[in-house]
Design a protein around this motif. Sequence first.
Motif, short mmCIF file in Angstrom:
data_model
loop_
_atom_site.label_atom_id
_atom_site.label_comp_id
_atom_site.label_asym_id
_atom_site.label_seq_id
_atom_site.Cartn_x
_atom_site.Cartn_y
_atom_site.Cartn_z
N ILE A 55 0.86 -1.18 0.00
CA ILE A 55 0.00 0.00 0.00
C ILE A 55 0.89 1.23 0.00
O ILE A 55 1.76 1.37 0.85
N ASP A 56 0.66 2.12 -0.96
CA ASP A 56 1.49 3.32 -1.09
C ASP A 56 0.67 4.54 -0.70
O ASP A 56 -0.26 4.93 -1.40
N ASN A 57 1.01 5.13 0.45
CA ASN A 57 0.36 6.37 0.88
C ASN A 57 1.17 7.61 0.52
O ASN A 57 0.85 8.71 0.94
N SER A 58 2.25 7.43 -0.23
CA SER A 58 3.07 8.58 -0.61
C SER A 58 2.51 9.30 -1.82
O SER A 58 2.89 10.42 -2.13
N GLY A 59 1.57 8.65 -2.52
CA GLY A 59 0.98 9.27 -3.70
C GLY A 59 1.76 9.02 -4.97
O GLY A 59 1.39 9.51 -6.04
N ALA A 60 2.85 8.26 -4.90
CA ALA A 60 3.70 8.03 -6.08
C ALA A 60 3.18 6.89 -6.94
O ALA A 60 3.21 6.96 -8.16
N ALA A 61 2.71 5.82 -6.30
CA ALA A 61 2.28 4.64 -7.05
C ALA A 61 0.78 4.67 -7.33
O ALA A 61 0.00 5.24 -6.57
N GLN A 62 0.38 4.05 -8.41
CA GLN A 62 -1.02 3.97 -8.79
C GLN A 62 -1.65 2.75 -8.14
O GLN A 62 -1.08 1.67 -8.11
N GLU A 63 -2.86 2.95 -7.60
CA GLU A 63 -3.55 1.83 -6.96
C GLU A 63 -4.08 0.87 -8.01
O GLU A 63 -4.19 1.20 -9.20
N MET A 64 -4.42 -0.35 -7.59
CA MET A 64 -4.97 -1.35 -8.50
C MET A 64 -6.39 -0.97 -8.89
O MET A 64 -7.10 -0.27 -8.17
N ILE A 65 -6.82 -1.44 -10.07
CA ILE A 65 -8.18 -1.16 -10.54
C ILE A 65 -9.16 -2.07 -9.81
O ILE A 65 -8.95 -3.28 -9.70
N VAL A 66 -10.23 -1.49 -9.31
CA VAL A 66 -11.21 -2.21 -8.50
C VAL A 66 -12.52 -2.35 -9.27
O VAL A 66 -13.00 -1.39 -9.89
N THR A 67 -13.08 -3.54 -9.26
CA THR A 67 -14.37 -3.77 -9.92
C THR A 67 -15.53 -3.85 -8.94
O THR A 67 -16.68 -3.61 -9.32
N SER A 68 -15.28 -4.15 -7.67
CA SER A 68 -16.34 -4.20 -6.66
C SER A 68 -15.73 -4.01 -5.28
O SER A 68 -14.57 -4.33 -5.05
N THR A 69 -16.55 -3.47 -4.37
CA THR A 69 -16.10 -3.19 -2.99
C THR A 69 -17.17 -3.66 -2.03
O THR A 69 -18.36 -3.40 -2.24
#
Length: 378
Positions: A245-259
């Motif tokens: 998990i990147d909270n620095s804002g540098a990396a892109q999060e994974m694409i989510v289809t459902s939560t």
Amino acid sequence: MLICQPEAQAERTAERIEKKMLRAMDSAVAGLRAHQNKLDVIGNNLANCNTAGYKTQSYNFQEAMYQTSTQSTAGSTQPGQTMGGANAAQYGYGSLMGSISMDMTESTPTYTGKFDAHICGMGFFITLPQIKPDGVDAAAMKTEDFAYTRVGQFKLNSDGYVVDSQNNFVYGFVSMDNGKTFSDGGTGTTSADQTCTVQVQDGVDADGKPIMRDETITVPKGKLVPLRVPSSIDFTDPNAPKVNIDNSGAAQEMIVTSTTINNAGEITVKVQSDDPAQDGKVVSIGKIAIASFQNPEGLSKGGNNTFNAKENDNTGEASATVPGGSTPMLMGGYVEGSNVDMANEFVQMITTQRGFQANSKIITVSDEILNELVNMKR
């Protein structure tokens, strides 16, 4: 025989009567102001009868100051001095606001079927307008400007963070092993220090592009962190997946289809990826934290369905834990409604209106008597 009262004595008599009438008028004015304030509270309650998570306020009166005309004295049974006691004689000056209290009773949950949650008992979701990547110690959360809310209307923003209906970041306890353990500060196998890898900029190359490197950080037990969709997950070992998990804002999060969110407060997402090892996997983001206060009525309303707590307020001791045990469980897919009792509010409105009318009548009568005083001298 007709006795004419001297003019000076008549003026003094009129002055004494006028003072007494003004005392009645002062009491009535104070009563009008107090009843108007109560109507303001009732109006606010009725205006929020359909506001999710709203807590009813109650207005209470108290007596104003008193002027003592005769002091209370004890009687005497001494020989030759036998006399009875006398009670105090006092004039009141109306009513004032005593307190405006909150009814923190849990209200009826409303089904939405969305990424929502209802707290089944006393507790609050913890939100903050800004991101604190290093987390906040749960034991010291009253030193931060957290906004506490009963409204569990959640969504994922464009950066993959879990936010509420006011776009505040939702804080909780993370899991770096896909839901096996969480950093909730408890004991045993359910809690542990969590490590993750974040990307940190380490200068720029010849073309001016940032040079990124991986850095491993540790989230200690008991740290509240903003919940976010992982930037990657390593399923090389199915029994020990590693979530980054990147909270620095540098990396892109994974694409989510459902939560989804379960009754234990765990948020899971189904991800979409070009990597067959990750595509379609269900990933645990973490567990939502529930804040508890020794005196929840001591919280201050902050607007936008939120409450505020300060270090030296009357809320007492505060704690943040995951749902379960002594902490209330959640109802996924539900939102708490308003706890306004409309029948009671209308009854309160009627009695307050009559009180307002009675005080208005005192002013009218006092004005008529003062008019008579003015007309005594021709």
